[in-house]
Motif scaffolding. Sequence first.
Motif, PDB file in Angstrom:
ATOM      1  N   HIS A 222       3.991 -74.477 -43.311  1.00 39.48           N
ATOM      2  CA  HIS A 222       3.912 -73.491 -44.850  1.00 39.48           C
ATOM      3  C   HIS A 222       5.289 -73.453 -44.851  1.00 39.48           C
ATOM      4  O   HIS A 222       6.376 -73.307 -45.987  1.00 39.48           O
ATOM      5  CB  HIS A 222       2.599 -72.893 -44.501  1.00 39.48           C
ATOM      6  CG  HIS A 222       1.689 -73.053 -44.808  1.00 39.48           C
ATOM      7  ND1 HIS A 222       1.002 -73.840 -45.655  1.00 39.48           N
ATOM      8  CD2 HIS A 222       0.643 -72.664 -43.756  1.00 39.48           C
ATOM      9  CE1 HIS A 222       0.144 -74.693 -45.777  1.00 39.48           C
ATOM     10  NE2 HIS A 222      -0.295 -74.288 -44.176  1.00 39.48           N
ATOM     11  N   PHE A 223       6.224 -72.764 -43.736  1.00 38.29           N
ATOM     12  CA  PHE A 223       7.517 -72.302 -43.565  1.00 38.29           C
ATOM     13  C   PHE A 223       8.311 -73.140 -44.122  1.00 38.29           C
ATOM     14  O   PHE A 223       9.466 -73.098 -45.014  1.00 38.29           O
ATOM     15  CB  PHE A 223       7.891 -71.489 -43.164  1.00 38.29           C
ATOM     16  CG  PHE A 223       9.183 -70.778 -42.874  1.00 38.29           C
ATOM     17  CD1 PHE A 223       9.659 -69.424 -43.446  1.00 38.29           C
ATOM     18  CD2 PHE A 223       9.930 -71.697 -41.878  1.00 38.29           C
ATOM     19  CE1 PHE A 223      10.071 -68.774 -43.666  1.00 38.29           C
ATOM     20  CE2 PHE A 223      11.351 -70.246 -41.839  1.00 38.29           C
ATOM     21  CZ  PHE A 223      11.569 -69.794 -42.773  1.00 38.29           C
ATOM     22  N   PHE A 224       8.068 -74.150 -43.479  1.00 38.20           N
ATOM     23  CA  PHE A 224       9.300 -74.972 -44.205  1.00 38.20           C
ATOM     24  C   PHE A 224       8.812 -75.783 -45.156  1.00 38.20           C
ATOM     25  O   PHE A 224      10.097 -76.427 -46.004  1.00 38.20           O
ATOM     26  CB  PHE A 224       8.736 -76.534 -42.436  1.00 38.20           C
ATOM     27  CG  PHE A 224       9.771 -77.417 -43.431  1.00 38.20           C
ATOM     28  CD1 PHE A 224      11.212 -77.996 -42.542  1.00 38.20           C
ATOM     29  CD2 PHE A 224       8.833 -78.691 -43.783  1.00 38.20           C
ATOM     30  CE1 PHE A 224      11.517 -78.988 -43.437  1.00 38.20           C
ATOM     31  CE2 PHE A 224       9.600 -80.107 -44.003  1.00 38.20           C
ATOM     32  CZ  PHE A 224      10.575 -80.244 -44.070  1.00 38.20           C
ATOM     33  N   VAL A 225       7.935 -75.816 -45.530  1.00 43.32           N
ATOM     34  CA  VAL A 225       7.929 -76.937 -47.494  1.00 43.32           C
ATOM     35  C   VAL A 225       8.045 -75.933 -48.149  1.00 43.32           C
ATOM     36  O   VAL A 225       8.826 -76.091 -49.303  1.00 43.32           O
ATOM     37  CB  VAL A 225       6.359 -77.307 -47.370  1.00 43.32           C
ATOM     38  CG1 VAL A 225       5.450 -78.394 -46.355  1.00 43.32           C
ATOM     39  CG2 VAL A 225       5.413 -75.946 -47.394  1.00 43.32           C
ATOM     40  N   PHE A 226       7.580 -74.485 -48.121  1.00 40.53           N
ATOM     41  CA  PHE A 226       8.339 -73.663 -49.261  1.00 40.53           C
ATOM     42  C   PHE A 226       9.732 -73.750 -48.772  1.00 40.53           C
ATOM     43  O   PHE A 226      10.202 -73.096 -50.325  1.00 40.53           O
ATOM     44  CB  PHE A 226       7.900 -71.828 -48.805  1.00 40.53           C
ATOM     45  CG  PHE A 226       6.282 -72.183 -49.587  1.00 40.53           C
ATOM     46  CD1 PHE A 226       6.144 -72.283 -51.037  1.00 40.53           C
ATOM     47  CD2 PHE A 226       5.380 -72.475 -48.727  1.00 40.53           C
ATOM     48  CE1 PHE A 226       4.731 -72.549 -51.405  1.00 40.53           C
ATOM     49  CE2 PHE A 226       3.965 -72.363 -49.037  1.00 40.53           C
ATOM     50  CZ  PHE A 226       3.551 -72.395 -50.955  1.00 40.53           C
ATOM     51  N   SER A 227      10.220 -73.467 -47.703  1.00 43.94           N
ATOM     52  CA  SER A 227      12.166 -73.372 -47.740  1.00 43.94           C
ATOM     53  C   SER A 227      12.321 -74.740 -48.055  1.00 43.94           C
ATOM     54  O   SER A 227      13.520 -74.470 -49.172  1.00 43.94           O
ATOM     55  CB  SER A 227      12.824 -73.302 -46.022  1.00 43.94           C
ATOM     56  OG  SER A 227      11.343 -71.739 -45.683  1.00 43.94           O
ATOM     57  N   LEU A 228      11.888 -75.955 -47.753  1.00 46.64           N
ATOM     58  CA  LEU A 228      12.277 -77.159 -48.134  1.00 46.64           C
ATOM     59  C   LEU A 228      12.209 -77.104 -50.262  1.00 46.64           C
ATOM     60  O   LEU A 228      13.390 -77.241 -50.515  1.00 46.64           O
ATOM     61  CB  LEU A 228      11.678 -78.338 -48.119  1.00 46.64           C
ATOM     62  CG  LEU A 228      12.058 -79.628 -48.207  1.00 46.64           C
ATOM     63  CD1 LEU A 228      13.331 -79.605 -47.676  1.00 46.64           C
ATOM     64  CD2 LEU A 228      11.451 -80.694 -47.895  1.00 46.64           C
ATOM     65  N   ALA A 229      11.134 -76.823 -50.081  1.00 47.29           N
ATOM     66  CA  ALA A 229      11.454 -76.587 -52.180  1.00 47.29           C
ATOM     67  C   ALA A 229      11.917 -75.262 -52.423  1.00 47.29           C
ATOM     68  O   ALA A 229      12.702 -75.872 -53.302  1.00 47.29           O
ATOM     69  CB  ALA A 229       9.794 -76.143 -52.307  1.00 47.29           C
ATOM     70  N   GLY A 230      12.673 -74.666 -51.948  1.00 47.47           N
ATOM     71  CA  GLY A 230      13.397 -73.695 -52.708  1.00 47.47           C
ATOM     72  C   GLY A 230      15.075 -73.939 -52.257  1.00 47.47           C
ATOM     73  O   GLY A 230      15.281 -74.005 -53.382  1.00 47.47           O
ATOM     74  N   ALA A 231      15.265 -74.183 -51.479  1.00 47.92           N
ATOM     75  CA  ALA A 231      16.368 -75.006 -51.268  1.00 47.92           C
ATOM     76  C   ALA A 231      16.245 -76.250 -52.191  1.00 47.92           C
ATOM     77  O   ALA A 231      17.981 -76.582 -52.464  1.00 47.92           O
ATOM     78  CB  ALA A 231      16.800 -76.221 -49.475  1.00 47.92           C
ATOM     79  N   LEU A 232      15.886 -77.398 -52.187  1.00 49.42           N
ATOM     80  CA  LEU A 232      16.095 -78.181 -53.347  1.00 49.42           C
ATOM     81  C   LEU A 232      15.527 -77.950 -54.523  1.00 49.42           C
ATOM     82  O   LEU A 232      16.975 -78.272 -55.963  1.00 49.42           O
ATOM     83  CB  LEU A 232      14.383 -79.301 -53.193  1.00 49.42           C
ATOM     84  CG  LEU A 232      14.451 -80.202 -51.515  1.00 49.42           C
ATOM     85  CD1 LEU A 232      13.221 -80.959 -51.949  1.00 49.42           C
ATOM     86  CD2 LEU A 232      15.598 -81.072 -51.427  1.00 49.42           C
ATOM     87  N   THR A 233      14.740 -76.581 -55.068  1.00 51.57           N
ATOM     88  CA  THR A 233      15.318 -76.414 -56.233  1.00 51.57           C
ATOM     89  C   THR A 233      16.615 -76.032 -56.631  1.00 51.57           C
ATOM     90  O   THR A 233      17.148 -75.986 -57.659  1.00 51.57           O
ATOM     91  CB  THR A 233      14.436 -75.162 -56.181  1.00 51.57           C
ATOM     92  OG1 THR A 233      13.312 -76.338 -56.131  1.00 51.57           O
ATOM     93  CG2 THR A 233      15.079 -74.911 -58.176  1.00 51.57           C
ATOM     94  N   GLY A 234      16.972 -74.378 -55.412  1.00 54.09           N
ATOM     95  CA  GLY A 234      18.513 -74.533 -55.472  1.00 54.09           C
ATOM     96  C   GLY A 234      19.652 -76.132 -56.053  1.00 54.09           C
ATOM     97  O   GLY A 234      20.564 -76.048 -56.334  1.00 54.09           O
ATOM     98  N   LEU A 235      19.760 -76.925 -55.542  1.00 48.71           N
ATOM     99  CA  LEU A 235      20.364 -78.273 -55.766  1.00 48.71           C
ATOM    100  C   LEU A 235      19.985 -78.876 -56.827  1.00 48.71           C
ATOM    101  O   LEU A 235      21.300 -78.502 -57.662  1.00 48.71           O
ATOM    102  CB  LEU A 235      19.634 -79.248 -54.027  1.00 48.71           C
ATOM    103  CG  LEU A 235      20.932 -80.914 -54.228  1.00 48.71           C
ATOM    104  CD1 LEU A 235      21.903 -80.359 -54.254  1.00 48.71           C
ATOM    105  CD2 LEU A 235      19.932 -81.351 -53.726  1.00 48.71           C
ATOM    106  N   ALA A 236      18.630 -78.576 -57.002  1.00 47.43           N
ATOM    107  CA  ALA A 236      18.603 -79.016 -58.331  1.00 47.43           C
ATOM    108  C   ALA A 236      19.370 -78.317 -59.230  1.00 47.43           C
ATOM    109  O   ALA A 236      19.401 -78.666 -60.671  1.00 47.43           O
ATOM    110  CB  ALA A 236      17.505 -79.378 -58.921  1.00 47.43           C
TER     111      ALA A 236
END
Length: 324
Positions: A222-236
């Motif tokens: 759970h920690f990984f997927v939300f962190s990944l979603a946040g980082a990808l949103t920053g990239l977007a």
Amino acid sequence: MNQLNLPQPKEGTANPRWRARLGSVFGMAFALIGLIILFGVLTDHFLSMGNVRTIANQIPALLIVSVGMTFVLISGGIDLSVGSVLALSSGVMGVALARYSVPLFPALLLAVCAGLLCGMMNGIIVAWWRLPSFIVTLGMLEAARGAAYLVTDSQTQYIGLKIERVAEAGVAGISVPFLVALLVVISGHVILTKTVLGRHLVATGYREEVAHYSGVKTRGIHFFVFSLAGALTGLAAIMHTARLSAVDPNAGLGLELEAIAAVVIGGTSLAGGRGSVLRTTFGVLIIAVLGNGLAQVGAQEPTKRLITGLVIVAAVILDHYRKD
């Protein structure tokens, strides 16, 4: 022994899950082609290279966010904060470039880090406090939007050439944002289908308690997927800001709904445990082509929203009956 209690194909038969997934991909491809043919017949300019480039330049941000959303939904969660996080990440980067004259690369890194930090906060609260991700990310939606207004002083700020070159650069006529989005899709697909992490992620969404007792560190997932979603949103946020050449504190309004729609249209289960980055890509393309085509035939905004909403509802009904 199937320790994770995931459905397995019968011995001596082809994998029915694989056949169903392949059929779903082909079905979405045919739907996309059908939309392209329809709007190509109804309008004079839909199939022009200029319009194709327009669509290609519009989808990288949504596609990148949707990949992160796919991971979150497969794990059994949901992230409603991505639109606000995109605005905050864009604002941090824009202020660094325009107000403090930070060099381009460190400013881009700040955008990704801002998104990552928001995602990590979501992940920590969801994973360790066992709170519903709907409520947690709803709170982050408000907090990040407020922070975006504070960072930008509630004003749209033009950045210009400092960020425009990110969108204008390209290889063989293909923009860098599109290439980056393609790389994100490929990486996400490989993680989900070829790694132990991907299998554990699916197991967590399918039956979290069973996965936990089978040795899967579900909190870490759970920690990984939300962190990944946040980082990808920053990239977007970088892609979005580069396309507009400006920072807008209202950027990303409704982005979470678009991303969820694309993922659901792509066949990812809202209940978790099933999904595909490849099919999410088709979902993004269908939404982009549908929106662009309706605009070209002169549909008003209420009509566009009505049709898009009906498509989403149809996708959810189809998901209810899907057996893969």
